[in-house]
Design an enzyme around this catalytic site. Structure first.
Site, PDB file in Angstrom:
ATOM      1  N   LEU A   1       0.816  -1.208   0.000  1.00 33.99           N
ATOM      2  CA  LEU A   1       0.000   0.000   0.000  1.00 33.99           C
ATOM      3  C   LEU A   1       0.858   1.270   0.000  1.00 33.99           C
ATOM      4  O   LEU A   1       1.958   1.306   0.533  1.00 33.99           O
ATOM      5  CB  LEU A   1      -0.911   0.006   1.228  1.00 33.99           C
ATOM      6  CG  LEU A   1      -1.852  -1.195   1.383  1.00 33.99           C
ATOM      7  CD1 LEU A   1      -2.763  -0.981   2.582  1.00 33.99           C
ATOM      8  CD2 LEU A   1      -2.677  -1.429   0.120  1.00 33.99           C
TER       9      LEU A   1
ATOM     10  N   HIS B   1      -3.513   4.229  -2.455  1.00 32.36           N
ATOM     11  CA  HIS B   1      -4.482   3.327  -1.827  1.00 32.36           C
ATOM     12  C   HIS B   1      -5.167   4.008  -0.641  1.00 32.36           C
ATOM     13  O   HIS B   1      -6.379   3.875  -0.436  1.00 32.36           O
ATOM     14  CB  HIS B   1      -3.791   2.058  -1.319  1.00 32.36           C
ATOM     15  CG  HIS B   1      -3.180   1.206  -2.378  1.00 32.36           C
ATOM     16  ND1 HIS B   1      -1.823   1.041  -2.501  1.00 32.36           N
ATOM     17  CD2 HIS B   1      -3.750   0.463  -3.362  1.00 32.36           C
ATOM     18  CE1 HIS B   1      -1.575   0.228  -3.500  1.00 32.36           C
ATOM     19  NE2 HIS B   1      -2.717  -0.140  -4.050  1.00 32.36           N
TER      20      HIS B   1
ATOM     21  N   GLN C   1      -7.796   6.301 -10.511  1.00 35.21           N
ATOM     22  CA  GLN C   1      -7.780   6.718 -11.914  1.00 35.21           C
ATOM     23  C   GLN C   1      -6.541   6.216 -12.644  1.00 35.21           C
ATOM     24  O   GLN C   1      -6.580   6.045 -13.869  1.00 35.21           O
ATOM     25  CB  GLN C   1      -7.843   8.249 -12.011  1.00 35.21           C
ATOM     26  CG  GLN C   1      -7.837   8.779 -13.445  1.00 35.21           C
ATOM     27  CD  GLN C   1      -7.681  10.276 -13.525  1.00 35.21           C
ATOM     28  OE1 GLN C   1      -7.965  10.986 -12.562  1.00 35.21           O
ATOM     29  NE2 GLN C   1      -7.204  10.776 -14.651  1.00 35.21           N
TER      30      GLN C   1
ATOM     31  N   ARG D   1       4.581  -0.734  -7.964  1.00 31.31           N
ATOM     32  CA  ARG D   1       5.731  -1.136  -8.779  1.00 31.31           C
ATOM     33  C   ARG D   1       6.828  -0.076  -8.813  1.00 31.31           C
ATOM     34  O   ARG D   1       7.933  -0.355  -9.288  1.00 31.31           O
ATOM     35  CB  ARG D   1       5.275  -1.489 -10.194  1.00 31.31           C
ATOM     36  CG  ARG D   1       4.545  -2.823 -10.277  1.00 31.31           C
ATOM     37  CD  ARG D   1       4.295  -3.235 -11.728  1.00 31.31           C
ATOM     38  NE  ARG D   1       3.824  -4.621 -11.831  1.00 31.31           N
ATOM     39  CZ  ARG D   1       2.559  -4.985 -11.890  1.00 31.31           C
ATOM     40  NH1 ARG D   1       1.610  -4.049 -11.826  1.00 31.31           N
ATOM     41  NH2 ARG D   1       2.215  -6.247 -11.989  1.00 31.31           N
TER      42      ARG D   1
END
Length: 335
Positions: free
Chosen positions: A45, A49, A177, A221
């Site tokens: 997270l 998030h 988004q 990532r």
């Protein structure tokens, strides 16, 4: 992600590790007539998030977050084995989240941590041709944009979210988004399959959370990036901003995309001098309803206020970054 009770870190938030235990919890919420907000994640997270969690806390009496690294959305050559798994840190972040509504302080109500066996009772292989059991596909909407580069990705996403919605039965669900195509597909999923929990209008898309200094979209990532690679990563957002400006000034779709590519090419040359390999996957402009690529000659005047997705994917070293900007009437889809 497979977890067992013996390996779970301590948590003041209830950790529900099976479908059966979650359904018992959910039934109590139904009986009490309480709204349930849902934030599905794969863990690792970050503030993006947490912005979804904050939105859910503000709008629902109860908030559930799931952590499940879904094997079905990773192709055999992708990073399932190395995807970041940071449960203790995730729990610390979630425990700190709260929103005050009236005189009530709301915090996360439960965390759903299902096993792979629970989520895929018939088993699961990353090789689609070897998979058995029930899967969900979105015909005509999953081959464009991200689907062109990751042809099995949306099949895995739509399948696992269908399962999660069937278990969690949320009043509202929240997506970022940054993964705009995924979020819009899931909204369509709920509409096409007549989901009662959540209904399509209750699938919310929340604006991308960015690094306040350079605008890089937050992503789990990003942790893969070396310090040297990280310096060049924000170029994808910069390139999209150049294309957005050109679009606003009435230039054609092809001209907008060309401007974005030229920005990336310039930084790519600088990165190569520093030993950083960069490779553009795509930059494109797509209709937000059909995901079809806009005509080359299309422009802002022709499109009007219809939302258009300006998006891109860029490899920086071995890390693939994605980002997007919605041009047109943003409120039609970001809500």
């Amino acid at each position: 992600m497979s977890t067992s009770i013996s390996t779970l870190p301590p948590s003041p938030i209830p950790l529900l590790t099976s479908v059966a235990s979650y359904r018992q919890w959910r039934q109590r919420a139904f009986d009490e007539g309480k709204s349930v907000g849902f934030v599905p994640t794969m863990g690792a997270l970050h503030d993006g998030h947490l912005s979804l969690v904050q939105r859910s806390l503000a709008e629902n009496e109860l908030t559930v977050l799931s952590i499940f690294v879904n094997p079905a959305q990773f192709a055999p050559h992708e990073d399932l084995a190395t995807y970041p798994r940071t449960l203790p840190g995730d729990l610390e972040l979630l425990t700190a989240q709260q929103v005050t509504v009236g005189e009530t302080v709301r915090k996360a109500s439960a965390i759903f941590l299902p096993s792979v066996q629970d989520m895929y009772p018939s088993g699961i292989s990353q090789d689609v041709s070897a998979q058995k059991g029930a899967f969900v596909e979105m015909k005509g909407y999953g081959h464009q944009m991200e689907g062109a580069s990751r042809p099995t990705f949306f099949r895995g996403v739509v399948t696992v979210v269908t399962k999660l919605f069937n278990v969690v039965q949320p009043t509202n669900a929240y997506f970022g988004q940054k993964d705009i195509q995924q979020a819009l597909l899931l909204r369509r999923l709920c509409k096409d399959l007549l989901f009662p929990h959540p209904e399509a209008d209750h699938v919310h898309i929340v604006p991308t959370t960015r690094d306040p200094n350079d605008g890089l979209a937050l992503s789990s990532r990003n942790a893969y990036l070396s310090a040297n690679e990280r310096k060049f990563a924000p170029v994808i957002y910069k390139a999209l901003q150049y294309a957005e400006s050109a679009w606003s000034n009435g230039q054609s779709k092809d001209r907008c995309v060309s401007k974005a590519i030229s920005v990336i090419d310039e930084v790519k040359a600088q990165a190569a001098i520093d030993g950083v390999d960069m490779r553009l996957d795509y930059i494109e402009m797509n209709d937000s309803e059909t995901f079809d690529v806009l005509d080359a000659s299309s422009n802002h005047q022709l499109a009007g206020d219809i939302p258009v997705i300006l998006s891109g994917a860029l490899w920086v070293g071995k890390t693939r970054l994605i980002d997007n900007i919605v041009v047109g009437d943003l409120k039609r889809i970001i809500r």
